[in-house]
Design a protein around this motif. Structure first.
Motif, PDB file in Angstrom:
ATOM      1  N   MET A 176      37.505 119.381 -33.583  1.00 52.93           N
ATOM      2  CA  MET A 176      36.681 118.884 -32.502  1.00 52.93           C
ATOM      3  C   MET A 176      35.724 117.837 -33.051  1.00 52.93           C
ATOM      4  O   MET A 176      35.074 118.040 -34.060  1.00 52.93           O
ATOM      5  CB  MET A 176      35.901 120.046 -31.896  1.00 52.93           C
ATOM      6  N   ARG A 177      35.646 116.706 -32.372  1.00 53.13           N
ATOM      7  CA  ARG A 177      34.784 115.620 -32.810  1.00 53.13           C
ATOM      8  C   ARG A 177      33.472 115.652 -32.044  1.00 53.13           C
ATOM      9  O   ARG A 177      33.421 116.024 -30.883  1.00 53.13           O
ATOM     10  CB  ARG A 177      35.466 114.283 -32.586  1.00 53.13           C
ATOM     11  N   ALA A 178      32.413 115.236 -32.726  1.00 56.76           N
ATOM     12  CA  ALA A 178      31.100 115.161 -32.078  1.00 56.76           C
ATOM     13  C   ALA A 178      31.085 113.954 -31.139  1.00 56.76           C
ATOM     14  O   ALA A 178      31.783 112.959 -31.364  1.00 56.76           O
ATOM     15  CB  ALA A 178      30.014 115.015 -33.135  1.00 56.76           C
ATOM     16  N   PRO A 179      30.304 114.028 -30.077  1.00 56.96           N
ATOM     17  CA  PRO A 179      30.192 112.884 -29.162  1.00 56.96           C
ATOM     18  C   PRO A 179      29.646 111.659 -29.898  1.00 56.96           C
ATOM     19  O   PRO A 179      28.802 111.780 -30.776  1.00 56.96           O
ATOM     20  CB  PRO A 179      29.195 113.356 -28.110  1.00 56.96           C
ATOM     21  N   ARG A 180      30.148 110.482 -29.519  1.00 53.78           N
ATOM     22  CA  ARG A 180      29.740 109.255 -30.201  1.00 53.78           C
ATOM     23  C   ARG A 180      28.455 108.658 -29.656  1.00 53.78           C
ATOM     24  O   ARG A 180      27.680 108.099 -30.396  1.00 53.78           O
ATOM     25  CB  ARG A 180      30.857 108.220 -30.142  1.00 53.78           C
ATOM     26  N   SER A 181      28.233 108.750 -28.369  1.00 55.70           N
ATOM     27  CA  SER A 181      27.038 108.117 -27.808  1.00 55.70           C
ATOM     28  C   SER A 181      25.834 109.035 -27.950  1.00 55.70           C
ATOM     29  O   SER A 181      25.948 110.255 -27.951  1.00 55.70           O
ATOM     30  CB  SER A 181      27.263 107.764 -26.331  1.00 55.70           C
ATOM     31  N   ARG A 182      24.659 108.433 -28.095  1.00 59.36           N
ATOM     32  CA  ARG A 182      23.411 109.193 -28.221  1.00 59.36           C
ATOM     33  C   ARG A 182      23.170 110.058 -26.981  1.00 59.36           C
ATOM     34  O   ARG A 182      22.750 111.194 -27.087  1.00 59.36           O
ATOM     35  CB  ARG A 182      22.230 108.256 -28.424  1.00 59.36           C
ATOM     36  N   GLY A 183      23.427 109.497 -25.813  1.00 58.43           N
ATOM     37  CA  GLY A 183      23.228 110.247 -24.586  1.00 58.43           C
ATOM     38  C   GLY A 183      24.099 111.490 -24.522  1.00 58.43           C
ATOM     39  O   GLY A 183      23.644 112.559 -24.105  1.00 58.43           O
ATOM     40  N   SER A 184      25.339 111.368 -24.953  1.00 54.49           N
ATOM     41  CA  SER A 184      26.229 112.527 -24.960  1.00 54.49           C
ATOM     42  C   SER A 184      25.779 113.568 -25.977  1.00 54.49           C
ATOM     43  O   SER A 184      25.905 114.769 -25.746  1.00 54.49           O
ATOM     44  CB  SER A 184      27.664 112.094 -25.251  1.00 54.49           C
ATOM     45  N   GLN A 185      25.228 113.118 -27.087  1.00 52.35           N
ATOM     46  CA  GLN A 185      24.693 114.056 -28.078  1.00 52.35           C
ATOM     47  C   GLN A 185      23.489 114.802 -27.514  1.00 52.35           C
ATOM     48  O   GLN A 185      23.366 116.016 -27.669  1.00 52.35           O
ATOM     49  CB  GLN A 185      24.320 113.320 -29.362  1.00 52.35           C
ATOM     50  N   PHE A 186      22.589 114.085 -26.827  1.00 54.36           N
ATOM     51  CA  PHE A 186      21.445 114.732 -26.192  1.00 54.36           C
ATOM     52  C   PHE A 186      21.911 115.690 -25.096  1.00 54.36           C
ATOM     53  O   PHE A 186      21.353 116.771 -24.931  1.00 54.36           O
ATOM     54  CB  PHE A 186      20.481 113.693 -25.611  1.00 54.36           C
ATOM     55  N   TYR A 187      22.918 115.288 -24.345  1.00 53.91           N
ATOM     56  CA  TYR A 187      23.465 116.144 -23.287  1.00 53.91           C
ATOM     57  C   TYR A 187      24.023 117.437 -23.884  1.00 53.91           C
ATOM     58  O   TYR A 187      23.808 118.522 -23.342  1.00 53.91           O
ATOM     59  CB  TYR A 187      24.545 115.394 -22.512  1.00 53.91           C
ATOM     60  N   LEU A 188      24.722 117.328 -24.999  1.00 54.92           N
ATOM     61  CA  LEU A 188      25.271 118.507 -25.657  1.00 54.92           C
ATOM     62  C   LEU A 188      24.149 119.428 -26.130  1.00 54.92           C
ATOM     63  O   LEU A 188      24.217 120.647 -25.967  1.00 54.92           O
ATOM     64  CB  LEU A 188      26.164 118.094 -26.833  1.00 54.92           C
ATOM     65  N   VAL A 224      14.506 107.006 -23.019  1.00 55.38           N
ATOM     66  CA  VAL A 224      14.459 106.187 -24.237  1.00 55.38           C
ATOM     67  C   VAL A 224      15.821 105.711 -24.731  1.00 55.38           C
ATOM     68  O   VAL A 224      15.894 104.753 -25.495  1.00 55.38           O
ATOM     69  CB  VAL A 224      13.727 106.924 -25.384  1.00 55.38           C
ATOM     70  N   VAL A 225      16.895 106.367 -24.310  1.00 58.53           N
ATOM     71  CA  VAL A 225      18.237 105.980 -24.772  1.00 58.53           C
ATOM     72  C   VAL A 225      18.676 104.721 -24.024  1.00 58.53           C
ATOM     73  O   VAL A 225      18.597 104.673 -22.796  1.00 58.53           O
ATOM     74  CB  VAL A 225      19.239 107.127 -24.555  1.00 58.53           C
ATOM     75  N   PRO A 226      19.143 103.703 -24.743  1.00 62.96           N
ATOM     76  CA  PRO A 226      19.610 102.479 -24.070  1.00 62.96           C
ATOM     77  C   PRO A 226      20.791 102.761 -23.137  1.00 62.96           C
ATOM     78  O   PRO A 226      21.564 103.696 -23.362  1.00 62.96           O
ATOM     79  CB  PRO A 226      20.052 101.573 -25.226  1.00 62.96           C
ATOM     80  N   ILE A 227      20.938 101.946 -22.118  1.00 61.62           N
ATOM     81  CA  ILE A 227      21.939 102.163 -21.066  1.00 61.62           C
ATOM     82  C   ILE A 227      23.370 102.227 -21.618  1.00 61.62           C
ATOM     83  O   ILE A 227      24.189 102.991 -21.129  1.00 61.62           O
ATOM     84  CB  ILE A 227      21.820 101.085 -19.957  1.00 61.62           C
ATOM     85  N   ASP A 228      23.669 101.466 -22.653  1.00 64.64           N
ATOM     86  CA  ASP A 228      25.034 101.478 -23.180  1.00 64.64           C
ATOM     87  C   ASP A 228      25.316 102.680 -24.085  1.00 64.64           C
ATOM     88  O   ASP A 228      26.429 102.857 -24.543  1.00 64.64           O
ATOM     89  CB  ASP A 228      25.344 100.169 -23.916  1.00 64.64           C
ATOM     90  N   LEU A 282      24.740 111.728 -20.321  1.00 62.44           N
ATOM     91  CA  LEU A 282      23.364 111.944 -19.889  1.00 62.44           C
ATOM     92  C   LEU A 282      23.063 111.186 -18.601  1.00 62.44           C
ATOM     93  O   LEU A 282      22.178 111.555 -17.848  1.00 62.44           O
ATOM     94  CB  LEU A 282      22.409 111.508 -21.007  1.00 62.44           C
ATOM     95  N   ARG A 283      23.848 110.157 -18.314  1.00 64.74           N
ATOM     96  CA  ARG A 283      23.635 109.347 -17.109  1.00 64.74           C
ATOM     97  C   ARG A 283      24.407 109.948 -15.941  1.00 64.74           C
ATOM     98  O   ARG A 283      25.612 110.144 -16.002  1.00 64.74           O
ATOM     99  CB  ARG A 283      24.109 107.912 -17.359  1.00 64.74           C
ATOM    100  N   VAL A 284      23.695 110.247 -14.865  1.00 68.99           N
ATOM    101  CA  VAL A 284      24.332 110.781 -13.661  1.00 68.99           C
ATOM    102  C   VAL A 284      24.253 109.733 -12.556  1.00 68.99           C
ATOM    103  O   VAL A 284      25.248 109.361 -11.969  1.00 68.99           O
ATOM    104  CB  VAL A 284      23.652 112.088 -13.198  1.00 68.99           C
ATOM    105  N   ARG A 285      23.067 109.258 -12.283  1.00 71.20           N
ATOM    106  CA  ARG A 285      22.831 108.225 -11.280  1.00 71.20           C
ATOM    107  C   ARG A 285      22.074 107.095 -11.955  1.00 71.20           C
ATOM    108  O   ARG A 285      22.276 106.838 -13.127  1.00 71.20           O
ATOM    109  CB  ARG A 285      22.013 108.802 -10.121  1.00 71.20           C
ATOM    110  N   GLY A 286      21.152 106.498 -11.242  1.00 63.18           N
ATOM    111  CA  GLY A 286      20.308 105.473 -11.836  1.00 63.18           C
ATOM    112  C   GLY A 286      19.293 106.095 -12.785  1.00 63.18           C
ATOM    113  O   GLY A 286      19.013 107.293 -12.734  1.00 63.18           O
ATOM    114  N   LYS A 287      18.723 105.282 -13.638  1.00 63.90           N
ATOM    115  CA  LYS A 287      17.788 105.768 -14.643  1.00 63.90           C
ATOM    116  C   LYS A 287      16.585 106.462 -14.001  1.00 63.90           C
ATOM    117  O   LYS A 287      16.206 107.561 -14.403  1.00 63.90           O
ATOM    118  CB  LYS A 287      17.333 104.609 -15.527  1.00 63.90           C
ATOM    119  N   ALA A 288      15.983 105.821 -13.000  1.00 68.45           N
ATOM    120  CA  ALA A 288      14.798 106.398 -12.358  1.00 68.45           C
ATOM    121  C   ALA A 288      15.132 107.735 -11.699  1.00 68.45           C
ATOM    122  O   ALA A 288      14.372 108.707 -11.823  1.00 68.45           O
ATOM    123  CB  ALA A 288      14.217 105.432 -11.336  1.00 68.45           C
TER     124      ALA A 288
END
Length: 91
Positions: free
Chosen positions: A1-13, A51-55, A60-66
Motif C-alpha cells: 500500500m502506498r501513502a497518498p502523494r498530495s498533502r491534502g490527502s495525507q492530512f485527510y488520512l 494552508v494547503v495549496p489548491i493543487d 481534503l477538498r470537498v467543495r470550495g475552500k471557504a
C-alpha cells in the motif's frame, strides 16, 4: 500500500485515523474524550484546508475552500463544545 502523494490527502488520512480513534474511545466508554478528539480532528482539518495549496488538496477538498473551512470549523467546534454542555448522569 502506498501513502497518498498530495498533502491534502495525507492530512485527510490523519483526520480519518483521528476520527477512528475517537470512535474507539466512545465505544470504550470515554465518550467525552472521544467526541472531543473527533472535534479536534475536524478543526485541524479546517486548518489544514486553509494552508494547503489548491493543487495539493487531494481528498481534503470537498467543495470550495471557504465552504470546506467554515463547515469543518463549525462541526469541529460543535463537537468540542458538546461534552461540556451535557451534564454527568448519576449511576
Amino acid at each position: 500500500m502506498r501513502a497518498p502523494r498530495s498533502r491534502g490527502s495525507q492530512f485527510y488520512l490523519l483526520q480519518l485515523v483521528a476520527v477512528v480513534a475517537g470512535l474507539t474511545l466512545i465505544a470504550l466508554g470515554q465518550w467525552r474524550l472521544g467526541v472531543g478528539g473527533i472535534g479536534l480532528a475536524f478543526v485541524a482539518g479546517a486548518l489544514a484546508r486553509s494552508v494547503v495549496p489548491i493543487d495539493h488538496t487531494g481528498m481534503l477538498r470537498v467543495r470550495g475552500k471557504a465552504f470546506d473551512i467554515v463547515w469543518m470549523t463549525t462541526l469541529g467546534v460543535a463537537l468540542l463544545v458538546l461534552p461540556f454542555l451535557i451534564p454527568n448522569q448519576p449511576g
